[in-house]
Design an enzyme around this catalytic site. Structure first.
Site, PDB file in Angstrom:
ATOM      1  N   LEU A   1       1.676  13.751  27.822  1.00  0.00           N
ATOM      2  CA  LEU A   1       2.209  15.101  27.635  1.00  0.00           C
ATOM      3  C   LEU A   1       0.993  16.024  27.620  1.00  0.00           C
ATOM      4  O   LEU A   1      -0.068  15.644  27.106  1.00  0.00           O
ATOM      5  CB  LEU A   1       2.955  15.202  26.297  1.00  0.00           C
ATOM      6  CG  LEU A   1       4.281  14.473  26.179  1.00  0.00           C
ATOM      7  CD1 LEU A   1       4.835  14.589  24.753  1.00  0.00           C
ATOM      8  CD2 LEU A   1       5.316  15.016  27.163  1.00  0.00           C
ATOM      9  N   ASP A   2       1.158  17.227  28.161  1.00  0.00           N
ATOM     10  CA  ASP A   2       0.045  18.185  28.172  1.00  0.00           C
ATOM     11  C   ASP A   2      -0.445  18.456  26.751  1.00  0.00           C
ATOM     12  O   ASP A   2       0.316  18.323  25.790  1.00  0.00           O
ATOM     13  CB  ASP A   2       0.499  19.534  28.745  1.00  0.00           C
ATOM     14  CG  ASP A   2       0.945  19.422  30.179  1.00  0.00           C
ATOM     15  OD1 ASP A   2       0.500  18.489  30.861  1.00  0.00           O
ATOM     16  OD2 ASP A   2       1.751  20.277  30.593  1.00  0.00           O
ATOM     17  N   TYR A   3      -1.674  18.912  26.674  1.00  0.00           N
ATOM     18  CA  TYR A   3      -2.282  19.310  25.392  1.00  0.00           C
ATOM     19  C   TYR A   3      -1.353  20.232  24.609  1.00  0.00           C
ATOM     20  O   TYR A   3      -1.153  20.065  23.412  1.00  0.00           O
ATOM     21  CB  TYR A   3      -3.605  20.024  25.727  1.00  0.00           C
ATOM     22  CG  TYR A   3      -4.411  20.484  24.557  1.00  0.00           C
ATOM     23  CD1 TYR A   3      -5.100  19.577  23.761  1.00  0.00           C
ATOM     24  CD2 TYR A   3      -4.506  21.841  24.253  1.00  0.00           C
ATOM     25  CE1 TYR A   3      -5.859  20.006  22.688  1.00  0.00           C
ATOM     26  CE2 TYR A   3      -5.270  22.282  23.182  1.00  0.00           C
ATOM     27  CZ  TYR A   3      -5.934  21.356  22.404  1.00  0.00           C
ATOM     28  OH  TYR A   3      -6.683  21.786  21.338  1.00  0.00           O
TER      29      TYR A   3
END
Ligand code: URA
Length: 245
Positions: free
Chosen positions: A101-103
């Site tokens: 998952l993105d930051y």
């Protein structure tokens, strides 16, 4: 598949350098045969012996983490930022995230030390449905949401059809909350899909991964998957892959 010296080091027998020496000295066997080359890779099914003693393999473990925003989906970060494995400080097993998952994205992330299981779930033909809730800048028009449902052209190709549900719109703040279900796992896919219809995603959360939800967890909390859940996940990934073949 992993390098032999890494597997030996992970079992706690020697450092990686020392493990390389053990291999060169002919003290390591793979499936009963002495191996003296350093390039050899082994899988969890291979029997590895050092000085005639079989090495202990880690038991597979499976976790579901409610990843908060501002955390990297990795096991370490050069810049010293928080990573998802920081939420398991006492765990001996070396787990890693299944996909990412993105930051800035929060939500459901699986972690395991079972490479085969991770590969199965991440394989493009096995992509399990994932449900995201996005807060968008501006309120998307129905006809634009329809484009996401049909599949939209991104720089890396057209997306597969998605399920899209408008949950709410705030005319004063000019934001909307939209639920979107996709089964692909391209880089920043949901954000790029909304950008393609002219809306930045201000917040993104993964609510569901297949049949798994965040039920009972707060951001930063994790729980172990049950045997049954692991079995079901494997079965649903295999089912999807059969359907696609
Ligand atoms: N799509 C995104 O844009 N970001 C994620 O983290 C996951 C899916």
């Amino acid at each position: 598949m992993e390098r032999l010296q890494k597997v030996i080091a992970r079992a706690g027998i020697a450092s990686r350098r020392k493990a390389e020496d053990l291999i060169k000295e002919g003290r390591v066997k793979v499936n009963g045969k002495v191996v003296t080359e350093l390039g050899v890779k082994v899988s969890s099914n291979d029997k590895v012996e050092v000085n005639e003693i079989q090495i202990e393999k880690e038991e597979p473990v499976y976790f579901l983490l409610y990843k908060p925003r501002g955390v990297i989906s990795s096991v370490n970060d050069e810049k010293g930022r928080k990573v998802v494995t920081d939420f398991f400080p006492l765990l001996k097993e070396r787990i890693f995230p299944v996909g990412r998952l993105d930051y800035d994205t929060s939500g459901l992330l699986l972690l395991t030390n079972d490479g085969e299981f991770a590969n199965l779930l991440m394989h493009p033909s096995n992509e399990i449905e994932k449900v995201y809730v996005a807060k968008t800048k501006g309120i998307p028009l129905k006809e634009n949401l329809r484009k996401l449902e049909k599949g939209i052209r991104l720089e890396d190709g057209k997306t597969a059809p998605a399920k899209v549900k408008m949950l709410s719109g705030d005319k004063k703040k000019e934001t909307a909350i939209v639920e979107i279900t996709i089964h692909e796992g391209r880089n920043r896919q949901v954000r790029r899909m909304f950008e393609a219809i002219g809306h930045d995603v201000l917040k993104l959360k993964r609510e569901q991964y297949g049949f798994l939800t965040l039920h009972g967890l707060k951001a930063g909390e994790a729980r172990e998957l049950t045997h049954h859940e692991v079995k079901l996940l494997r079965a649903s990934a295999l089912q999807v892959s059969k359907k696609n073949s």
